[in-house]
Motif scaffolding. Structure first.
Motif, mmCIF file in Angstrom:
data_model
loop_
_atom_site.group_PDB
_atom_site.id
_atom_site.type_symbol
_atom_site.label_atom_id
_atom_site.label_comp_id
_atom_site.label_asym_id
_atom_site.label_seq_id
_atom_site.Cartn_x
_atom_site.Cartn_y
_atom_site.Cartn_z
ATOM 1 N N PRO A 255 -28.272 6.399 -43.429
ATOM 2 C CA PRO A 255 -29.301 5.580 -44.049
ATOM 3 C C PRO A 255 -29.640 4.310 -43.405
ATOM 4 O O PRO A 255 -28.488 3.380 -43.142
ATOM 5 N N GLY A 256 -30.836 4.044 -42.987
ATOM 6 C CA GLY A 256 -31.211 2.701 -42.297
ATOM 7 C C GLY A 256 -31.066 2.704 -40.764
ATOM 8 O O GLY A 256 -31.451 1.865 -40.165
ATOM 9 N N GLY A 257 -30.596 4.059 -40.438
ATOM 10 C CA GLY A 257 -30.134 3.898 -38.956
ATOM 11 C C GLY A 257 -31.297 4.088 -38.162
ATOM 12 O O GLY A 257 -31.316 3.516 -37.148
ATOM 13 N N TYR A 258 -32.204 4.629 -38.655
ATOM 14 C CA TYR A 258 -33.513 4.774 -37.774
ATOM 15 C C TYR A 258 -34.090 3.413 -37.277
ATOM 16 O O TYR A 258 -34.546 3.167 -36.231
ATOM 17 N N SER A 259 -34.188 2.416 -38.322
ATOM 18 C CA SER A 259 -34.735 0.886 -38.142
ATOM 19 C C SER A 259 -33.928 0.249 -37.060
ATOM 20 O O SER A 259 -34.325 -0.139 -36.174
ATOM 21 N N THR A 260 -32.719 0.470 -37.256
ATOM 22 C CA THR A 260 -31.631 -0.122 -36.474
ATOM 23 C C THR A 260 -31.673 0.319 -34.979
ATOM 24 O O THR A 260 -31.728 -0.493 -34.014
ATOM 25 N N PHE A 261 -31.627 1.623 -34.835
ATOM 26 C CA PHE A 261 -31.954 2.347 -33.641
ATOM 27 C C PHE A 261 -33.157 1.985 -32.833
ATOM 28 O O PHE A 261 -33.197 1.566 -31.956
ATOM 29 N N LEU B 261 -33.363 0.042 -29.429
ATOM 30 C CA LEU B 261 -34.309 0.693 -28.357
ATOM 31 C C LEU B 261 -35.555 -0.452 -27.788
ATOM 32 O O LEU B 261 -35.320 -0.660 -26.759
ATOM 33 N N GLU B 262 -36.165 -1.390 -28.687
ATOM 34 C CA GLU B 262 -37.281 -2.175 -28.317
ATOM 35 C C GLU B 262 -36.527 -3.230 -27.577
ATOM 36 O O GLU B 262 -37.003 -3.738 -26.412
ATOM 37 N N ALA B 263 -35.417 -3.501 -27.774
ATOM 38 C CA ALA B 263 -34.715 -4.762 -27.281
ATOM 39 C C ALA B 263 -34.388 -4.054 -25.776
ATOM 40 O O ALA B 263 -34.368 -5.253 -25.115
ATOM 41 N N ALA B 264 -33.762 -3.101 -25.648
ATOM 42 C CA ALA B 264 -33.554 -2.365 -24.473
ATOM 43 C C ALA B 264 -34.708 -2.544 -23.533
ATOM 44 O O ALA B 264 -34.595 -2.785 -22.537
ATOM 45 N N VAL B 265 -35.696 -1.955 -24.120
ATOM 46 C CA VAL B 265 -37.058 -1.646 -23.414
ATOM 47 C C VAL B 265 -37.383 -3.231 -22.780
ATOM 48 O O VAL B 265 -37.911 -3.539 -21.686
ATOM 49 N N GLN B 266 -37.344 -4.083 -23.801
ATOM 50 C CA GLN B 266 -37.672 -5.638 -23.142
ATOM 51 C C GLN B 266 -37.180 -6.074 -22.073
ATOM 52 O O GLN B 266 -37.587 -6.738 -21.303
ATOM 53 N N GLN B 267 -35.834 -5.780 -22.220
ATOM 54 C CA GLN B 267 -34.726 -6.241 -21.388
ATOM 55 C C GLN B 267 -34.981 -5.544 -20.005
ATOM 56 O O GLN B 267 -35.011 -6.344 -18.810
ATOM 57 N N TYR B 268 -35.198 -4.173 -20.029
ATOM 58 C CA TYR B 268 -35.606 -3.672 -18.891
ATOM 59 C C TYR B 268 -36.809 -4.164 -18.178
ATOM 60 O O TYR B 268 -37.027 -4.266 -17.064
ATOM 61 N N LYS B 269 -37.936 -4.542 -18.869
ATOM 62 C CA LYS B 269 -39.219 -4.845 -18.365
ATOM 63 C C LYS B 269 -38.907 -6.190 -17.972
ATOM 64 O O LYS B 269 -39.734 -6.789 -17.000
ATOM 65 N N GLN B 270 -37.919 -6.974 -18.279
ATOM 66 C CA GLN B 270 -37.660 -8.345 -17.485
ATOM 67 C C GLN B 270 -37.015 -8.477 -16.358
ATOM 68 O O GLN B 270 -36.869 -9.406 -15.794
ATOM 69 N N GLU B 271 -36.591 -7.304 -16.137
ATOM 70 C CA GLU B 271 -35.940 -7.165 -14.745
ATOM 71 C C GLU B 271 -36.908 -7.250 -13.753
ATOM 72 O O GLU B 271 -37.653 -6.518 -13.821
ATOM 73 N N LYS B 272 -36.473 -7.946 -12.645
ATOM 74 C CA LYS B 272 -37.339 -8.191 -11.373
ATOM 75 C C LYS B 272 -37.010 -7.234 -10.132
ATOM 76 O O LYS B 272 -35.879 -6.828 -10.020
ATOM 77 N N GLY B 273 -38.093 -6.974 -9.380
ATOM 78 C CA GLY B 273 -37.716 -6.130 -8.147
ATOM 79 C C GLY B 273 -37.563 -4.684 -8.392
ATOM 80 O O GLY B 273 -36.982 -3.998 -7.593
ATOM 81 N N LEU B 274 -37.909 -4.082 -9.461
ATOM 82 C CA LEU B 274 -37.895 -2.633 -9.616
ATOM 83 C C LEU B 274 -38.687 -1.697 -8.992
ATOM 84 O O LEU B 274 -38.638 -0.667 -8.633
ATOM 85 N N GLY B 275 -39.914 -2.402 -8.460
ATOM 86 C CA GLY B 275 -40.834 -1.709 -7.721
ATOM 87 C C GLY B 275 -42.109 -1.135 -8.611
ATOM 88 O O GLY B 275 -42.275 -1.313 -9.757
ATOM 89 N N LEU B 276 -42.740 -0.333 -8.027
ATOM 90 C CA LEU B 276 -43.964 0.255 -8.461
ATOM 91 C C LEU B 276 -43.902 1.539 -9.486
ATOM 92 O O LEU B 276 -44.882 1.903 -10.187
ATOM 93 N N MET B 277 -42.770 2.067 -9.448
ATOM 94 C CA MET B 277 -42.426 3.051 -10.456
ATOM 95 C C MET B 277 -41.554 2.757 -11.644
ATOM 96 O O MET B 277 -41.040 3.921 -12.035
ATOM 97 N N SER B 278 -41.442 1.707 -11.921
ATOM 98 C CA SER B 278 -40.380 1.141 -12.997
ATOM 99 C C SER B 278 -41.036 1.865 -14.549
ATOM 100 O O SER B 278 -40.455 2.294 -15.225
ATOM 101 N N GLU B 279 -42.535 1.962 -14.422
ATOM 102 C CA GLU B 279 -43.127 2.442 -15.700
ATOM 103 C C GLU B 279 -42.930 3.976 -15.835
ATOM 104 O O GLU B 279 -42.722 4.563 -16.931
ATOM 105 N N GLU B 280 -43.070 4.744 -14.584
ATOM 106 C CA GLU B 280 -42.824 6.053 -14.813
ATOM 107 C C GLU B 280 -41.141 6.464 -15.036
ATOM 108 O O GLU B 280 -41.011 7.334 -16.044
ATOM 109 N N VAL B 281 -40.317 5.708 -14.468
ATOM 110 C CA VAL B 281 -38.734 5.809 -14.980
ATOM 111 C C VAL B 281 -38.678 5.679 -16.484
ATOM 112 O O VAL B 281 -37.857 6.311 -17.206
ATOM 113 N N LEU B 282 -39.295 4.407 -17.043
ATOM 114 C CA LEU B 282 -39.157 4.328 -18.346
ATOM 115 C C LEU B 282 -39.694 5.195 -18.968
ATOM 116 O O LEU B 282 -39.115 5.823 -20.365
ATOM 117 N N ALA B 283 -41.076 5.666 -18.832
ATOM 118 C CA ALA B 283 -41.699 6.878 -19.551
ATOM 119 C C ALA B 283 -40.862 8.313 -19.529
ATOM 120 O O ALA B 283 -40.769 8.624 -20.595
#
Length: 617
Positions: free
Chosen positions: A433-439, A443-465
């Motif tokens: 119970p409450g695990g979905y919100s925590t997840f 997940l959002e925190a990890a996405v933001q961390q990933y997007k702050q990474e530099k030098g991933l190149g032009l396919m970063s959105e494809e890999v994330l998708a």
């Protein structure tokens, strides 16, 4: 490998064409290697004449050197075969002056008339300016010794094939178009330049000596030489030199300075050199096709091989050989340059496709320039289209490598950034119970961390998708297992989950669309660059061709008037037919020839579609 223009300055002459023991000719490998390095246009000045007439001295003056070509101070001929000296042109920037000193004609020790004819023919074929050097005066004896010029048409062909059994292409007008300018230098000249009691110029002295003389059979023989000089060489010039010094001093000509020589001789020698520097044109073949050092090497090899096999050298065959050899090599060097430069300049992965495209445009332009500079007689742009195909392939491979490097790096960052989340998932941390919100927060925190990474190149959105789509089922399972949420709340989260997946997919599709659009722009720019550089080259060649035709027409018209004056009306009528044919060609060239160039590469403009299919399939 050097891709730019190479300037060669030889410290001394070397043998270009040597004599073989059996009396034949052979091209020297060392000279070929030197010419092979010269990608600049060449101005080729060859000197011919009887042995021991001071030919080598004139060549040394042109090289602005005291010594170089051996002068000799005995009755023995020093120069054997044809010797070459390449130096930067004193006046024409980015041009090389190639000086050719030939074996003396009429050497009594040699006694081989056919060999002399081939030496003379090779000098004519290779040069853009031919200097004929003689002693004394231009009289009947001098004309008899120039009988080699009357044998040129027997020993040189312009076209290898025939029409109705007749070599219609091998007319005197066509020879005039491709033969060099002609300079007669008269050494040890002691006469006054006067005619009928009036002073004349050296040029007038030459033209008067070339007038046809009626009379006996000897005059007919001499007239043939006169006619050939007039009919084959559109530009004629004459220089007369008094004796440079007394006999004692001339025994050591190589050690004499200008101060040791007669003032008038030095003055005329300087005028001669100045004329050569200013008026000798770069070597071209019929139609204004420019010749570089490496092309000159191929010409020499082609002509010597023909002579050695018992055939008559054909300019048509030489052009055919040059076309295949030179264009294939031009493609290879242009592609090699592109490949090496892109390897040095590109740091994979680039942040955007635009970044790679900008580098590609700069390097491709230089590669095209290398090909255009070195290409030869690519009439239907067969070789340039092959170049474009190969450059497109190279670029396509770089685009794919760039994409794969971006995917590879992005996946490694995904593994690192989302690692803690994956760890928690493996332990079933969010199945409560409450695990979905925590997840979702993790997940959002990890996405933001990933997007702050530099030098991933032009396919970063494809890999994330791809990652988020993969985790959408896990997310749904966690949502379904979270009993703290009402049914209505679960439906709201389910709709948001779907929107998130679609939104991320759209980002990836937008990323892909941007790449596709940029590749199309790249192809359009590439096409324009090919066409632009091709137009510039063709304009230059067309201008040279028009000048060639006009120079020939002017000379032919002058000769025609002279023939009428001398009473040779039939010859005048023959010349008129040849001139009419030339004017037709001149008119055709004046109409332009760029109508079809713009579409010449359109058949390979489907690269983006092929490339995109291979990348995103």
């Amino acid at each position: 490998m050097a891709f730019g223009d190479t300037t060669i300055k030889m410290s001394a002459p070397i043998c270009l064409i040597n004599n073989t023991k059996d009396g034949g000719l052979v091209v020297c490998e060392e000279a070929m290697k030197i010419l092979d390095q010269i990608t600049q246009p060449v101005v080729v000045v060859a000197v011919v004449g009887l042995y021991r007439t001071g030919k080598s001295y004139l060549m040394n003056r042109l090289a602005q050197a005291q010594t170089g070509f051996p002068l000799g101070n005995t009755i023995e001929s020093k120069t054997k075969g044809i010797w070459m000296w390449c130096v930067p042109h004193p006046q024409k920037k980015d041009h090389t002056l190639v000086l050719l000193d030939t074996e003396g004609l009429g050497d009594v020790d040699k006694g081989d008339e056919k060999h002399d004819v081939w030496i003379f023919c090779m000098a004519v074929l290779l040069s853009s300016t031919l200097v004929y050097n003689s002693l004394g005066t231009i009289d009947n004896t001098a004309l008899e010794k120039l009988h080699y010029v009357a044998k040129l048409t027997e020993n040189i062909k312009l076209k290898s094939n025939t029409q109705n059994g007749e070599e219609t292409y091998n007319t005197s007008t066509e020879f005039m178009r491709v033969f060099p300018s002609f300079i007669w230098t008269v050494r040890d000249f002691i006469l006054r330049l006067e005619l009928n009691g009036k002073p004349i110029t050296a040029d007038e002295y030459l033209e008067n000596a070339l007038k046809l003389k009626p009379g006996d059979s000897l005059n007919e023989i001499r007239n043939k030489t006169r006619s050939c000089v007039r009919e084959f060489f559109a530009v004629r010039k004459c220089f007369v030199f008094e004796r440079p010094a007394n006999s004692k001093k001339m025994m050591n000509m190589e050690s004499l300075t200008d101060a040791d020589l007669e003032e008038d001789f030095v003055k005329e020698a300087n005028t001669f050199c100045s004329y050569i520097y200013s008026n000798s044109n770069p070597k071209t073949l019929r139609g204004g096709l420019g010749v570089t050092g490496r092309m000159l090497a191929t010409l020499a090899q082609t002509y010597v091989e023909a002579i050695s096999s018992g055939q008559v050298p054909s300019l048509d065959n030489a052009v055919e050989s040059l076309t295949q050899i030179q264009n294939s090599r031009a493609i290879t060097e242009a592609v090699d340059f592109y490949r090496s430069e892109m390897i040095k300049k590109v740091k994979f992965p680039t942040e955007t496709q635009q970044e790679l495209s900008d580098l590609h445009s700069v390097v491709e332009k230089e590669a095209i320039s290398i090909f255009i500079r070195d290409s030869f007689n690519d009439l239907d742009q067969k070789y340039q289209k092959e170049l474009k195909t190969q450059l497109d392939h190279e670029y396509g491979e770089l685009v794919k490598q760039n994409i794969e490097e971006s995917r590879k790096l992005s996946r490694s960052v995904i593994a690192r950034v989302f690692g803690p989340l994956e760890e928690e998932l493996s332990h079933g941390t969010y199945l409560r119970p409450g695990g979905y919100s925590t997840f979702c927060c993790a997940l959002e925190a990890a996405v933001q961390q990933y997007k702050q990474e530099k030098g991933l190149g032009l396919m970063s959105e494809e890999v994330l998708a791809a990652y988020l789509k993969e985790k959408s089922e896990v997310r749904s399972s966690i949502l379904a297992a979270d009993r703290s949420l009402s049914e209505a709340e679960q439906k709201i989260h389910e709709e948001k989950l779907k929107r998130d997946v679609v939104e991320q997919q759209n980002k990836y599709l937008e990323e892909q669309k941007t790449i596709q659009e940029q590749l199309i722009v790249d192809q359009q720019k590439s096409h324009e660059e090919h066409v632009q550089q091709l137009k510039m080259k063709m304009e230059e060649e067309n201008e040279r061709s028009r000048e060639e035709i006009q120079r020939t027409l002017d000379a032919q018209h002058k000769e025609q008037m002279q023939r009428v004056e001398e009473g040779y009306k039939q010859k005048s009528l023959e010349m008129q037919k040849q001139m009419d044919q030339l004017r037709k060609e001149q008119k055709k060239k004046s109409k332009g020839f760029f109508g079809t160039i713009g579409g010449v590469f359109l058949d390979i403009l489907d690269l983006p579609e092929r490339l995109i299919t291979s990348i995103f399939s």
